[in-house]
Write a protein that holds these residues in place. Structure first.
Motif, mmCIF file in Angstrom:
data_model
loop_
_atom_site.group_PDB
_atom_site.id
_atom_site.type_symbol
_atom_site.label_atom_id
_atom_site.label_comp_id
_atom_site.label_asym_id
_atom_site.label_seq_id
_atom_site.Cartn_x
_atom_site.Cartn_y
_atom_site.Cartn_z
ATOM 1 N N THR A 109 44.256 63.451 -17.031
ATOM 2 C CA THR A 109 44.516 63.888 -15.700
ATOM 3 C C THR A 109 44.495 65.688 -15.696
ATOM 4 O O THR A 109 44.428 66.263 -16.753
ATOM 5 C CB THR A 109 45.741 63.509 -15.184
ATOM 6 O OG1 THR A 109 46.083 63.892 -13.922
ATOM 7 C CG2 THR A 109 47.027 63.802 -16.069
ATOM 8 N N GLU A 111 46.854 67.830 -13.732
ATOM 9 C CA GLU A 111 47.886 68.658 -13.160
ATOM 10 C C GLU A 111 47.968 70.101 -13.834
ATOM 11 O O GLU A 111 48.272 70.962 -13.208
ATOM 12 C CB GLU A 111 48.957 67.894 -13.206
ATOM 13 C CG GLU A 111 49.325 66.526 -12.058
ATOM 14 C CD GLU A 111 48.440 65.605 -12.570
ATOM 15 O OE1 GLU A 111 48.022 64.682 -11.852
ATOM 16 O OE2 GLU A 111 48.069 65.450 -13.733
ATOM 17 N N ASN A 131 43.446 73.255 -1.042
ATOM 18 C CA ASN A 131 43.083 71.620 -1.631
ATOM 19 C C ASN A 131 42.184 71.687 -2.326
ATOM 20 O O ASN A 131 40.831 71.831 -1.975
ATOM 21 C CB ASN A 131 43.226 70.671 -0.776
ATOM 22 C CG ASN A 131 43.243 69.246 -0.939
ATOM 23 O OD1 ASN A 131 43.058 69.110 -2.386
ATOM 24 N ND2 ASN A 131 43.742 68.401 -0.270
ATOM 25 N N ASP A 159 40.016 63.627 -8.649
ATOM 26 C CA ASP A 159 41.301 64.277 -8.484
ATOM 27 C C ASP A 159 41.445 65.301 -7.551
ATOM 28 O O ASP A 159 40.477 65.976 -7.301
ATOM 29 C CB ASP A 159 41.749 64.906 -9.880
ATOM 30 C CG ASP A 159 41.788 63.965 -10.907
ATOM 31 O OD1 ASP A 159 41.947 62.793 -10.764
ATOM 32 O OD2 ASP A 159 41.740 64.562 -11.937
ATOM 33 N N TYR A 161 44.237 68.172 -5.576
ATOM 34 C CA TYR A 161 45.460 68.709 -5.641
ATOM 35 C C TYR A 161 45.595 69.830 -4.296
ATOM 36 O O TYR A 161 45.019 70.527 -4.362
ATOM 37 C CB TYR A 161 45.654 69.482 -6.904
ATOM 38 C CG TYR A 161 45.513 68.548 -8.261
ATOM 39 C CD1 TYR A 161 46.459 68.142 -8.806
ATOM 40 C CD2 TYR A 161 44.101 68.529 -8.623
ATOM 41 C CE1 TYR A 161 46.173 66.914 -9.826
ATOM 42 C CE2 TYR A 161 43.887 67.515 -10.011
ATOM 43 C CZ TYR A 161 45.036 66.958 -10.606
ATOM 44 O OH TYR A 161 44.772 66.126 -11.436
ATOM 45 N N CYS A 446 49.191 65.482 -5.342
ATOM 46 C CA CYS A 446 47.879 65.250 -6.217
ATOM 47 C C CYS A 446 47.377 63.766 -5.666
ATOM 48 O O CYS A 446 48.205 62.860 -5.325
ATOM 49 C CB CYS A 446 48.161 65.093 -7.745
ATOM 50 S SG CYS A 446 49.229 63.804 -8.251
ATOM 51 N N TYR A 447 46.234 63.655 -5.596
ATOM 52 C CA TYR A 447 45.542 62.496 -5.244
ATOM 53 C C TYR A 447 44.408 61.968 -5.947
ATOM 54 O O TYR A 447 43.473 62.720 -6.164
ATOM 55 C CB TYR A 447 45.152 62.812 -3.662
ATOM 56 C CG TYR A 447 46.092 63.786 -3.240
ATOM 57 C CD1 TYR A 447 47.109 63.265 -2.253
ATOM 58 C CD2 TYR A 447 45.609 65.101 -3.257
ATOM 59 C CE1 TYR A 447 48.055 64.064 -1.733
ATOM 60 C CE2 TYR A 447 46.765 65.829 -2.399
ATOM 61 C CZ TYR A 447 47.906 65.310 -1.542
ATOM 62 O OH TYR A 447 48.733 66.246 -1.031
#
Length: 577
Positions: A109, A111, A131, A159, A161, A446-447
């Motif tokens: 991931t 982040e 975003n 992803d 963010y 986050c998506y």
């Protein structure tokens, strides 16, 4: 596309290690080939489906205002150390070293990387909100990769963010992404449900999962048919099954229960409903002064929800199940006959909401082959230290919104949205100057969407005994033209080619099967691959002036005048879209 110029390699049998339908059918249809455990080559047909998912996701992300970038697969360990996840993430994080012995990870991931970008690129409140999203390969070193692309080690994810000035802005960004996800899964043609969910290891305080409904799904989804309430079973609230505690009626008695270590056996032996029994679950928390022992009490027919238990104050910093030695030390008895009355050493008692409102219940007597009956709070045992929601809900439980009862169905998680707050921005010092020129920490969301997982989930939801049944939006080809007797009949070749070229001119993703196969083999291939519409053209039909059109889900083909075949196919495509 002409089938003779494409790579189509179907198999009659699935590999022996294929456990679920999607793994079996993707392998048999020639969409994936296994390279190593949880690592697959996506063959041409499979890649076509993946690219379709990506296109829909990309369009909706951009329509929602997200900006695409591409972050690397390999990430420096320093960022993960800075966030604290280098130690926290666990063995699924694949750690590697370069030739200089510097630590890196293969990203599961992003982040840390996106927050590092934000702290370097965003300086003023005027730049927010922002975003960013990317579609990239991920790697998680699953202990037991299984289910094909459903739980592989290498996979593709989207992803996104979001970065905002304050929590209100971040919540608004969350809502925008939530609605974008709703549109994505609607466009994919999948039956799905958005459910409230636990935030898990990624952190944050607001979370929804997007679950594709499938009987083979690993997740249990709880919903209220009478309202909009829906949640993953990990988060679904279990209300007390009695609004208040009835008065005590029975005397406390110590009953012999030889060999009955389970609530089901105790209830049968005592000829009482299982709902009168209470089970004891013993947990431990470790501290500087040694282990603290906790007794969690649930009704005999209910199951512990460990996610909920982990939110009880005192257990929220981590717990484990007590060892047998610890249980004997604190209860003076082996597991199976435990209860809160007469423990050998003090324990902290937490009662589930339903148990807290029970009277005259049955529990262990802390002696082998004995249980107490007629147990009552306050009279026989002190009131629990705390009452909490500890259990999994079951179908038929009252809905927490007060509007009917709950139902449960299975699903496959394919998307997840989180409100992160400042979990990562604070750890990595991602700040900006606010309107007053003062530093402020960015609020984040986050998506994620599992691109390759969607492919497997779609098959789990859409298949039959003959193969895959793709929604039109995902099919590798929308229409297949199947000429019967390609090598023998000029009329068949001419009619099939004419229709194929007309479909291409209309923008239809069509394939012409010019491999000159027998009808049975040709039809079996395309039913396995799952193309939504098939047009069959043969000499006999052409002599009668007709061709056959059949949707993948139809039991029989419909005869259509050859001159109307194009219009019929286009009309059917609209109904299937």
């Amino acid at each position: 596309m002409r089938a003779s110029k494409y790579h189509i390699n179907t198999l009659k049998e699935a590999p022996s290690d294929a456990e679920v339908v999607s793994h079996k059918l993707m392998t048999r249809a020639g969409m994936i080939r296994k390279l190593a455990g949880g690592i697959y080559t996506y063959m041409p047909l499979g890649l076509r489906v993946i690219r379709k998912v990506e296109a829909i996701v990309r369009e909706e992300m951009q329509a929602a205002g997200a900006i695409e970038l591409l972050m690397p697969v390999v990430q420096p360990a320093e960022l993960w150390m800075e966030s604290g996840r280098w130690e926290q993430y666990g063995p699924e994080l694949l750690r590697i070293k370069d030739r200089h012995q510097r630590d890196f990870v293969l990203q599961p991931t992003s982040e840390e990387v996106i927050t590092d970008i934000a702290r370097a690129e965003i300086h003023s409140w005027r730049q927010l909100p922002l975003n960013f999203f990317h579609i990239q390969t991920k790697f998680r070193d699953e202990r037991r990769p299984r289910f094909g692309v459903m739980r592989g080690r290498e996979f593709t994810m989207k992803d996104a963010y979001s970065f905002d000035r304050d929590e209100a802005g971040a919540q608004a960004s969350y809502d925008i992404m939530y609605q974008a996800y709703m549109r994505i899964f609607q466009r994919l043609g999948l039956e799905f449900r958005a459910v409230a969910a636990d935030t898990g290891s990624i952190g944050g305080s607001r979370s929804h999962e997007f679950q594709v409904i499938a009987d083979t799904g690993e997740d249990l989804l709880v919903y209220n048919p009478e309202s909009d309430y829906a949640a993953n079973i990990e988060l679904a609230e279990a209300v007390a099954l009695a609004s208040e505690r009835p008065p005590a009626r029975d005397a406390l008695e110590r009953a012999p229960t030889p060999g009955a270590a389970k609530c089901e056996d105790v209830a049968a032996l005592l000829k009482l409903p299982l709902t009168r029994t209470v089970k004891s679950i013993v947990l431990a928390t470790d501290g500087d002064e040694g282990a603290q022992i906790w007794l969690l009490m649930l009704r005999g027919d209910h199951e512990l929800n460990e996610i909920k238990a982990g939110k009880v104050p005192g257990l929220d910093q981590g717990f484990r199940f007590a060892t047998e030695a610890e249980i004997i030390e604190h209860f003076g008895c082996e597991p199976g006959y435990l209860g809160p009355i007469g423990t050998a050493r003090p324990v902290r008692v937490i009662a589930d909401r339903t148990v807290a409102n029970m009277s005259d219940f049955v529990c262990g007597a802390n002696a082998r082959d004995f249980h107490y009956t007629g147990v009552n709070w306050g009279r026989d045992v002190p009131e629990p230290e705390r009452v909490a929601d500890l259990r999994n809900v079951v179908a038929g439980d009252p809905a927490p919104d007060g509007k009917g009862t709950l139902a449960i169905q299975r699903g496959i998680e394919v998307g997840h949205v989180f409100f992160l707050g400042t979990k990562y921005s604070k750890a990595l010092n991602a700040t900006f100057l606010d309107e007053n020129g003062k530093p402020a920490v960015m609020q984040m969301g986050c998506y994620g969407i599992g691109i390759t997982r969607i492919v497997g989930a779609a098959i789990e939801q859409n298949h039959d005994e003959r193969g895959i049944v793709w929604p039109m939006a995902l099919a590798p080809f929308q229409v297949v033209v199947c000429p019967v007797g390609w090598g023998k009949s000029e009329a068949v070749r001419s009619a099939a080619t004419e229709l194929y070229e007309a479909l291409l001119a209309q923008g239809v993703e069509a394939v012409l099967d010019d491999r000159d196969l027998r009808p049975g083999s040709m039809f079996a291939d395309w039913e396995l691959v799952g193309v939504p519409l098939r047009v069959t053209i043969g000499d006999r039909g052409l002599k009668d002036g007709v061709v056959e059109v059949q949707a993948r889900r139809d039991a029989e083909a419909a005869k259509v005048p050859a001159g109307e075949a194009l219009g019929e196919v286009l009309a059917r495509m609209r109904t299937l879209a």
